[in-house]
Design a protein around this motif. Structure first.
Motif, mmCIF file in Angstrom:
data_model
loop_
_atom_site.group_PDB
_atom_site.id
_atom_site.type_symbol
_atom_site.label_atom_id
_atom_site.label_comp_id
_atom_site.label_asym_id
_atom_site.label_seq_id
_atom_site.Cartn_x
_atom_site.Cartn_y
_atom_site.Cartn_z
ATOM 1 N N VAL A 26 2.398 47.632 29.585
ATOM 2 C CA VAL A 26 1.262 47.221 30.151
ATOM 3 C C VAL A 26 0.899 45.853 30.268
ATOM 4 C CG1 VAL A 26 -1.389 47.488 30.021
ATOM 5 C CG2 VAL A 26 0.087 49.477 29.226
ATOM 6 N N GLY A 38 0.540 45.153 26.506
ATOM 7 C CA GLY A 38 0.775 46.189 25.798
ATOM 8 C C GLY A 38 2.215 46.779 25.414
ATOM 9 N N LEU A 51 -1.265 45.814 21.203
ATOM 10 C CA LEU A 51 -2.198 45.452 22.167
ATOM 11 C C LEU A 51 -2.140 43.844 21.676
ATOM 12 C CD1 LEU A 51 -3.788 45.609 25.023
ATOM 13 C CD2 LEU A 51 -5.658 45.620 23.428
ATOM 14 N N LEU A 76 0.995 53.025 23.216
ATOM 15 C CA LEU A 76 -0.330 52.381 24.031
ATOM 16 C C LEU A 76 0.347 52.682 25.556
ATOM 17 C CD1 LEU A 76 -2.784 50.671 24.388
ATOM 18 C CD2 LEU A 76 -1.357 48.765 24.586
ATOM 19 N N CYS A 78 -1.732 52.864 28.436
ATOM 20 C CA CYS A 78 -2.469 52.317 29.903
ATOM 21 C C CYS A 78 -3.493 51.409 29.154
ATOM 22 C CB CYS A 78 -2.844 53.166 30.686
ATOM 23 S SG CYS A 78 -3.796 54.637 30.146
ATOM 24 N N ALA A 79 -3.885 50.213 29.868
ATOM 25 C CA ALA A 79 -5.049 49.385 29.465
ATOM 26 C C ALA A 79 -5.821 48.750 30.573
ATOM 27 C CB ALA A 79 -4.552 48.494 28.474
ATOM 28 N N VAL A 89 -8.513 51.122 26.511
ATOM 29 C CA VAL A 89 -6.972 51.462 26.397
ATOM 30 C C VAL A 89 -7.007 53.035 26.233
ATOM 31 C CG1 VAL A 89 -6.466 49.461 25.125
ATOM 32 C CG2 VAL A 89 -7.035 51.401 23.813
#
Length: 336
Positions: A26, A38, A51, A76, A78-79, A89
């Motif tokens: 990310v 990310g 993150l 993680l 997606c954000a 997130v």
């Protein structure tokens, strides 16, 4: 609201550097230049996510300039920036959280809200232009619409598809209009104002299964659809039975992310894309003259994230990240 403190571990004293992350998945750049990266790392049997926050896009290429970070007990996936310093997130545990990445106190990343309402990986996330609404898609085949102020789910569609949801997007101007894409081969338009909100786009429109989707600009319902063959399709969703306006062979493998530049001038509309290959590509989305304008293969592994600097008025730089633990700045001023 139920918080899930076991899903995150905060260490404000020592930011976690990304050399501990196996994959960079990310990359996002906020309106004030604040940038987030990310990554995920396999710890014994489980994935852990990190993150990291940077002051500016240019700092992304230097891991020592990480300002603060948060580690999650889950990958993680997606954000997205919600507004200002607020970031939403999604984790592979099904958890959705909203963070303040620049608290006024300067104490590092702050957790504002966190809930677990998906039963599988949160695979895709989209935020409305005004930052009031979010849409998440999951491998549990569901879609959820959220109010971002309190992270309250307002709509749940379960199942929204017959297979895993892999990509979602909210229209940049109409918060009630959304689109989703699934492993079932369907692209579905959603209008929350309608009693029957879903309108499926015929599978016959696609020679190959769609793998991701994005709206192109605010003035229309034009979609850019990526396929597992690496092609990009331009489709007017207001006429879902019409043939695609164009098809562009951009990548050699499945397209995973489509990132429009944000310019509403169709003659200048650019899209950046990445796929299950090492290539970062910028293309013209002008239906009259679609073409690849820039292609770069400096990544040594799969590219997973791409972002345009919001403050960069001429839209001539992009940043990419990938599984090779690299962040690369692309200067595309000289493309022809």
């Amino acid at each position: 609201m139920q918080e899930t403190p076991t899903d995150q571990i905060v260490d404000d004293a020592t930011p976690v550097l990304h050399e501990s992350g196996r994959t960079f998945d990310v990359i996002e750049i906020g309106s004030d230049g604040t940038s987030i990266l990310g990554s995920s790392n396999m710890c014994t049997r489980y994935w852990a996510g990190i993150l990291s926050v940077f002051h500016s896009p240019d700092d992304l290429t230097d891991k020592t300039k990480c300002q603060s970070s948060m580690e999650f007990e889950g990958g993680l996936s997606c954000a997205k920036f919600v507004s200002g310093s607020k970031v939403m997130v999604g984790l592979d545990s099904g958890c959705v959280s909203i963070l303040n990445v620049r608290p006024d106190s300067g104490s590092g990343i702050g957790m504002l809200a966190s809930v677990v309402e998906h039963d599988n990986v949160v695979s895709s996330l989209s935020i409305s232009r005004d930052g009031t609404r979010a849409l998440t898609g999951s491998l549990d085949r569901s879609l959820k619409v959220w109010h971002t102020d309190y992270l309250v789910c307002s709509h749940t569609y379960r199942p929204a598809h017959a297979d895993m949801v892999v990509s979602v997007a909210i229209h940049p101007e109409q918060n009630d209009v959304m689109v989703s894409c699934s492993e079932d081969g369907r692209v579905v338009m959603w209008d929350l104002r309608m009693p029957k909100p879903a309108l499926g786009i015929s599978k016959e429109q696609f020679a190959n299964r769609p793998s991701c989707v994005s709206f192109l600009n605010r003035r229309s319902t034009n979609l850019m659809i990526g396929t597992v063959s690496g092609h990009l399709l331009h489709l007017d969703a207001s006429s879902p039975k019409s043939a695609p306006s164009f098809e562009l062979g951009a990548h050699s493998r499945a397209v995973r992310k489509i990132c429009p530049s944000g310019d509403d001038d169709d003659d200048q509309l650019l899209i950046a894309t990445c796929a299950d290959d090492r290539t970062t590509i910028v293309s013209s989305a002008n239906p009259a003259h679609p073409k690849i304008l820039y292609s770069d293969e400096r990544h040594s592994d799969i590219v997973r994230g791409i972002a345009w600097p919001v403050r960069d008025g001429d839209r001539r730089r992009i940043f990419s990240c990938g599984w090779d633990r690299q962040v690369i700045a692309h200067n595309i001023i000289t493309f022809s």
